[in-house]
Design an enzyme around this catalytic site. Structure first.
Site, PDB file in Angstrom:
ATOM      1  N   THR A 153       0.872  -1.181   0.000  1.00 45.62           N
ATOM      2  CA  THR A 153       0.000   0.000   0.000  1.00 45.62           C
ATOM      3  C   THR A 153       0.908   1.230   0.000  1.00 45.62           C
ATOM      4  O   THR A 153       1.342   1.660  -1.055  1.00 45.62           O
ATOM      5  CB  THR A 153      -0.972  -0.004   1.196  1.00 45.62           C
ATOM      6  OG1 THR A 153      -0.243  -0.219   2.406  1.00 45.62           O
ATOM      7  CG2 THR A 153      -2.019  -1.088   1.035  1.00 45.62           C
ATOM      8  N   LYS A 179       3.879  -7.072   3.862  1.00 48.47           N
ATOM      9  CA  LYS A 179       3.698  -5.659   3.574  1.00 48.47           C
ATOM     10  C   LYS A 179       3.467  -4.962   4.904  1.00 48.47           C
ATOM     11  O   LYS A 179       2.908  -5.532   5.851  1.00 48.47           O
ATOM     12  CB  LYS A 179       2.559  -5.411   2.600  1.00 48.47           C
ATOM     13  CG  LYS A 179       1.156  -5.755   3.091  1.00 48.47           C
ATOM     14  CD  LYS A 179       0.474  -4.740   3.988  1.00 48.47           C
ATOM     15  CE  LYS A 179       0.493  -3.351   3.367  1.00 48.47           C
ATOM     16  NZ  LYS A 179      -0.035  -2.343   4.379  1.00 48.47           N
ATOM     17  N   THR A 190      -0.125  -2.865  11.170  1.00 46.96           N
ATOM     18  CA  THR A 190      -0.773  -2.975   9.861  1.00 46.96           C
ATOM     19  C   THR A 190       0.186  -3.694   8.961  1.00 46.96           C
ATOM     20  O   THR A 190       0.968  -3.088   8.265  1.00 46.96           O
ATOM     21  CB  THR A 190      -1.092  -1.636   9.228  1.00 46.96           C
ATOM     22  OG1 THR A 190      -2.041  -0.999  10.023  1.00 46.96           O
ATOM     23  CG2 THR A 190      -1.758  -1.807   7.874  1.00 46.96           C
ATOM     24  N   GLU A 276       6.343   4.778   7.054  1.00 48.71           N
ATOM     25  CA  GLU A 276       5.877   5.856   6.177  1.00 48.71           C
ATOM     26  C   GLU A 276       6.700   7.131   6.373  1.00 48.71           C
ATOM     27  O   GLU A 276       6.774   7.688   7.461  1.00 48.71           O
ATOM     28  CB  GLU A 276       4.402   6.129   6.438  1.00 48.71           C
ATOM     29  CG  GLU A 276       3.523   4.994   5.933  1.00 48.71           C
ATOM     30  CD  GLU A 276       2.065   5.131   6.287  1.00 48.71           C
ATOM     31  OE1 GLU A 276       1.233   4.478   5.625  1.00 48.71           O
ATOM     32  OE2 GLU A 276       1.740   5.884   7.221  1.00 48.71           O
ATOM     33  N   ASN A 402      -0.253  10.522   5.631  1.00 42.81           N
ATOM     34  CA  ASN A 402      -1.456  10.133   6.351  1.00 42.81           C
ATOM     35  C   ASN A 402      -2.541  11.210   6.377  1.00 42.81           C
ATOM     36  O   ASN A 402      -3.685  10.928   6.736  1.00 42.81           O
ATOM     37  CB  ASN A 402      -1.096   9.702   7.771  1.00 42.81           C
ATOM     38  CG  ASN A 402      -0.476   8.324   7.785  1.00 42.81           C
ATOM     39  OD1 ASN A 402      -1.170   7.327   7.654  1.00 42.81           O
ATOM     40  ND2 ASN A 402       0.852   8.279   7.872  1.00 42.81           N
TER      41      ASN A 402
END
Length: 407
Positions: A153, A179, A190, A276, A402
């Site tokens: 993602t 992932k 996640t 991220e 985000n």
């Protein structure tokens, strides 16, 4: 044990496929399929979040109660979380669609989703994606790599690894892909992780091995302090290596544990290092602890400290933030006994001794903290226990990614 090129297709009998189903993303692959030529024993671990996505509930039920598992269907872009009975039904429909195409029972198909919470899956595209993947199932390294790429993602790199070892005179392979980049916090994150092996082993020992190893790998990483609704680790063993089945904790079992740990730790660190917006993998080691629990608590507290993560981003040897995070962790220790080191490929530097700063070079410290992998080691001088946790720095880009994730 040795690392080899490969991922989920490295072990004998495992194939993978991927396709661009247009579930959320455009002009990229967003579905993957893992298939074993032979029925597998399966093990799984799942999110600790009370809000559990439909695929998590489906997979736990199938792993616990189905006679065997033979396939996994994965989609990226939509999480199928907080989707009510309709979302539960879509898991069943996905499994049935794959089962019909593969001529296997529907309860032998696991499903996994990752992406935006609250959206319903476009089942027409999911089913079309399954139909597109069946004819291109392949055991090649390329197919495995494509599958690892398709499940991403906000990840920036694909994550896969494979190792081999010997058991019962046979060569055993363990491979995996995962992932994970954001909404990652200790006690699962996640993340989706899929491990395959051709080892012959009892279901009970397979589950015990996975459950134990998750504690020291996936449960020791954090990116942002958020625990996801979709976290799933699935381990499939098809026995095609034809080793004598492992039914007790013998030498072969210990060799398997070592291989499984290598794969899981490798993938866990890859996720932490691909947080991220991050620029560095941040590793925290607690040594000299009285108990493992104490070391785990202290290391997790440091990697989840936003102030410490920001300091790592700024290449700032602000050791006070680390000591502070240890202090509010809830674990007992004597701050006046702590030695702290920073280390990377650029060198190693002792920053504090017995809780007091040493006359170190700020320039040298900055150089060490400017590497893409940075380690902080705290010796609390209370015993022999240790623990290691992994996180990343906190950057401007994390907020940017985000702030508009849904759009």
């Amino acid at each position: 044990m040795k690392e080899i090129n490969g991922g989920v297709t490295a072990a004998a009998g495992f194939k993978a496929a991927s396709t661009a189903a247009g579930i959320k993303y455009k002009n990229r692959k967003d579905m993957a399929l893992i298939y074993s030529e032979k029925p597998c024993r399966a093990a799984g671990t799942y999110t600790t979040n009370l809000v559990k996505a439909a695929p998590v509930k489906w997979d736990k039920e199938m792993v616990d109660h189905a006679p065997f598992i033979q396939a996994i269907v994965v989609n990226a872009g939509i999480a199928n979380a907080c989707t009510g009975k309709e979302g539960d039904t879509y898991c069943e429909e996905t499994a049935k669609a794959a089962a019909e195409c593969l001529s296997i029972p529907s309860d032998s198909v696991l499903v996994a989703s990752t992406g935006v919470i609250g959206m319903q899956l476009p089942m027409d595209r999911i089913k079309a994606g399954i139909e597109a993947m069946i004819p291109v199932l392949d055991e090649s390294l390329e197919s495995g790599t494509d599958a690892a790429t398709a499940i991403m993602t906000t990840d920036t790199v694909k994550k896969e690894v494979a190792v081999q070892f010997t058991a019962g005179g046979k060569t055993i392979t363990v491979g995996g892909m995962c992932k994970g980049s954001g909404m990652i916090h200790p006690n699962m994150c996640t993340m989706l992780s899929f491990i395959t092996t051709d080892l012959a082993i009892s279901k009970e020992l397979l589950q015990e091995a996975l459950s134990e190893d998750v504690r020291d790998t996936y449960n020791m990483i954090s990116v942002d302090g958020d625990t996801s609704t979709n976290d799933t680790v699935l381990l499939l063993a098809n026995g095609l290596a034809e080793n004598p089945e492992i039914t007790e904790k013998n030498e072969d079992y210990q060799s398997f544990l070592e291989a499984l740990h290598y794969v899981n730790e490798y993938l866990a660190k890859k996720m932490a290092g691909d947080g991220e917006g991050c620029t560095a993998l941040f590793e925290v080691k607690i040594i000299g602890a009285e108990t493992k629990e104490q070391a785990v608590t202290l290391s997790k507290s440091v990697i989840t400290s936003s102030l410490t993560k920001a300091a790592i981003f700024g290449h700032d040897a602000n050791w006070g933030r680390i000591l502070c995070a240890m202090g509010y962790s809830g674990a007992q220790f004597d701050p006046e006994q702590v030695d702290l080191y920073f280390e990377s490929a650029a060198g190693k530097l002792k920053i504090i001794e017995n809780g007091v700063a040493l006359p170190y070079s700020e320039e040298e410290a900055t150089k060490i903290l400017s590497e893409p992998e940075v380690t902080a080691t705290a010796d609390i001088k209370m015993g022999e226990a240790t623990a290691t946790a992994w996180g990343c720095d906190l950057t401007f880009d994390y907020v940017k990614i985000n702030a508009d994730y849904r759009s």
